[in-house]
Design an enzyme around this catalytic site. Structure first.
Site, PDB file in Angstrom:
ATOM      1  N   ASP A 209      52.398  49.600  33.656  1.00 28.26           N
ATOM      2  CA  ASP A 209      51.891  50.188  34.906  1.00 28.26           C
ATOM      3  C   ASP A 209      50.374  50.354  34.859  1.00 28.26           C
ATOM      4  OD1 ASP A 209      54.427  50.296  35.915  1.00 28.26           O
ATOM      5  OD2 ASP A 209      54.687  52.459  35.688  1.00 28.26           O
ATOM      6  N   GLU A 235      54.322  42.001  39.495  1.00 26.14           N
ATOM      7  CA  GLU A 235      52.972  41.692  39.019  1.00 26.14           C
ATOM      8  C   GLU A 235      52.248  40.708  39.923  1.00 26.14           C
ATOM      9  OE1 GLU A 235      55.715  38.848  36.702  1.00 26.14           O
ATOM     10  OE2 GLU A 235      55.823  40.786  37.710  1.00 26.14           O
TER      11      GLU A 235
END
Length: 332
Positions: A209, A235
């Protein structure tokens, strides 16, 4: 109030607010302005305008104005004051009301009258500005990705459709125009973090994260204030790059890629990104435009990663074979 709070789009909210304020204040001109960061100093950019009884289309908005040429407004923002006023060279009375959200004011309401503002008028305008601020905050919250703070997928769909409908005033009309290659156009960029699954597997989702947040921050700093940056999911990120020539688009995209490659991420170390991009034109299908950018991204992924691929270029050089046209194909 019903009209203002009935919108779920920032642009329509701006128009609804200045329409209400313009009528209430019997104004000569009412505008929504954006405060834009720039290396040379803050700039003021018109976002929406009503002069007389007509709204000014976005394609005819004036250029950016340095904040320094409006000293009363600059002092107001510096002191975090609720409003500022001045008299123009023509003798008009100008009232500026920054929309403060916390200690930031990226939006400013400007009202111009030919005479002084009545004492009982200002509190009513302040009330409308308060509703505008709160509703703008709610809209912004619904349009943002909770982890990175970037715009989300739902917002991307609407903004891409709008870009393809208008195409921008300077969008190129045809890909087969080399003599116009240096004219500004609109671009769709898809970016993906290379080997991101291995980051999560090796270091855990907390560090994964953190990589997403840092990459998102680099996206914001690498691209321009006019561009729109989205977290598409996982992503993957998407950028709508506005009013750039082919050379400018490539340089801006490459700047982001090299910034990421040069950054040392805590615990993780080096991370790279692959990117694919395509020019978008009025009337293009959103599905086709996104598909072309995705094909360019896939080409980058399968040819070494940590690189940028332009869809038209890899098609022109024969590196990507186009499927046969199928006029009966349908998307759902």
């Amino acid at each position: 109030m019903v009209d203002i709070t009935g919108h779920r789009d920032h642009a329509m909210l701006d128009v609804a607010v200045i329409s209400a304020v313009h009528e209430l204040a019997a104004a000569k001109q009412t505008r929504v302005l954006s405060l834009v960061a720039d290396a040379a100093g803050p700039l003021i950019r018109q976002r929406a305008c009503i002069a007389g009884s007509e709204a000014t289309p976005s394609s005819t908005t004036p250029g950016d104005l340095p904040l320094a040429v409006l000293p009363s407004l600059a002092a107001c923002l510096d002191k975090r004051a609720p409003s500022a006023s001045a008299t123009s060279d023509e003798g008009d009375c100008i009232l500026w009301m920054p929309i403060w959200i916390g200690d930031k004011a990226d939006t400013i309401l400007e009202i111009v009258r030919s005479d002084q503002f009545a004492a009982d008028m200002v509190p009513m305008v302040v009330g409308i500005v308060g509703v505008y601020r709160n509703f703008q905050n709610l809209l912004d919250y619904s349009e943002r990705d909770s982890l990175t703070g970037l715009l989300n997928r739902k917002t991307f769909d609407g903004q891409l459709s709008r870009m393809l409908q208008t195409g921008g005033a300077q969008a190129l009309s045809a890909p087969e125009a080399p003599e116009r290659a240096n004219e500004a156009g609109q671009w769709l960029v898809v970016a993906d973090i290379d080997f991101f699954k291995s980051v999560n597997d090796r270091f855990g989702h907390v560090y994964g994260d953190e990589v997403l947040i840092l990459v998102a921050n680099m996206l914001v700093s690498s691209f321009r204030a006019d561009d729109r940056v989205f977290r598409f999911g996982g992503e993957e990120f998407v950028i709508l790059l506005r009013s750039a020539t082919g050379e400018q688009a490539h340089a801006i995209i490459e700047r982001f890629r090299t910034n990421v490659a040069a950054h040392l991420f805590p615990q993780v170390g080096t991370v790279t990104v692959s990117l694919g991009y395509v020019q978008v034109r009025p009337g293009d299908s959103p599905v086709a435009a996104l598909g072309h950018a995705d094909q360019a991204l896939y080409h980058a992924k399968t040819h070494g990663r940590n690189r940028t691929c332009h869809y038209d270029e890899i098609v022109a050089t024969g590196q990507l074979q186009l499927p046969a046209s199928n006029d009966t194909a349908e998307f759902f």
